[in-house]
Motif scaffolding. Sequence first.
Motif, PDB file in Angstrom:
ATOM      1  N   LEU A  11      50.425  51.834  24.101  1.00 44.40           N
ATOM      2  CA  LEU A  11      49.631  51.550  25.290  1.00 44.40           C
ATOM      3  C   LEU A  11      50.581  51.149  26.415  1.00 44.40           C
ATOM      4  N   LEU A  12      50.371  51.725  27.587  1.00 45.78           N
ATOM      5  CA  LEU A  12      51.096  51.300  28.774  1.00 45.78           C
ATOM      6  C   LEU A  12      50.153  50.426  29.580  1.00 45.78           C
ATOM      7  N   VAL A  13      50.664  49.289  30.043  1.00 51.23           N
ATOM      8  CA  VAL A  13      49.815  48.337  30.759  1.00 51.23           C
ATOM      9  C   VAL A  13      50.454  47.941  32.089  1.00 51.23           C
ATOM     10  N   LYS A  14      49.593  47.600  33.029  1.00 46.33           N
ATOM     11  CA  LYS A  14      50.046  46.971  34.267  1.00 46.33           C
ATOM     12  C   LYS A  14      49.950  45.468  34.034  1.00 46.33           C
ATOM     13  N   HIS A  20      42.925  40.715  36.819  1.00 42.74           N
ATOM     14  CA  HIS A  20      43.131  40.924  35.382  1.00 42.74           C
ATOM     15  C   HIS A  20      44.617  41.019  35.050  1.00 42.74           C
ATOM     16  N   THR A  21      44.947  40.670  33.812  1.00 46.31           N
ATOM     17  CA  THR A  21      46.321  40.816  33.331  1.00 46.31           C
ATOM     18  C   THR A  21      46.352  41.791  32.160  1.00 46.31           C
ATOM     19  N   ASP A  22      47.522  42.414  31.986  1.00 47.89           N
ATOM     20  CA  ASP A  22      47.736  43.375  30.893  1.00 47.89           C
ATOM     21  C   ASP A  22      46.619  44.420  30.840  1.00 47.89           C
ATOM     22  N   PHE A  55      35.509  43.701  31.423  1.00 44.74           N
ATOM     23  CA  PHE A  55      36.932  43.820  31.116  1.00 44.74           C
ATOM     24  C   PHE A  55      37.195  43.191  29.762  1.00 44.74           C
ATOM     25  N   ILE A  56      37.880  43.928  28.903  1.00 48.92           N
ATOM     26  CA  ILE A  56      38.237  43.407  27.579  1.00 48.92           C
ATOM     27  C   ILE A  56      39.708  43.001  27.628  1.00 48.92           C
ATOM     28  N   PRO A  57      40.007  41.737  27.369  1.00 52.55           N
ATOM     29  CA  PRO A  57      41.413  41.301  27.369  1.00 52.55           C
ATOM     30  C   PRO A  57      42.238  42.105  26.356  1.00 52.55           C
ATOM     31  N   TYR A  58      43.474  42.354  26.709  1.00 49.72           N
ATOM     32  CA  TYR A  58      44.380  43.148  25.875  1.00 49.72           C
ATOM     33  C   TYR A  58      44.391  42.661  24.428  1.00 49.72           C
TER      34      TYR A  58
END
Length: 116
Positions: A11-14, A20-22, A55-58
Amino acid sequence: MTTISWIIERLLVKPTEGSHTDVVITADWRCNGVDQGFTGTCYGSCSFAPPSGTFIPYKDLTQQQVLDWCFANGVDKSAIEANVNQQIANQINPPVIAPPLPWLPPTVPSAKVAAP
C-alpha cells in the motif's frame, strides 16, 4: 479445480491528506491460481481518490476491504480470474507446441558406458 487467491502486496500512503493521516492512495495486488500443480498469476496496481465520507484508519484496514476498493475502482475481478484460469489451461493443454522437425531423424538417447 483452480484455487484462486487475491493478495494485497503493498500500500502506498500519503502521510497527511486533509485532516486524515496515512491515507491509502495506491494498492498493489496479485491474483494467483493453482490447479494440479500448474500455476497462473496476474498483478497490478489500483489508485484511489482522496477519501470522502467514512474514513477507516490505516491500522484498522483489512486486506478484504482494500481488495473491495480495488474491485470498486476498476479492477475486473472476473476478467483477472479468467486470465489466471486460461494461463493454467494453456499449461495443461498447450495451444501451440513445437514438435520435432519431420525431415530430421528421431534422436535416440545414447546409453552411458561405464568407465573400466
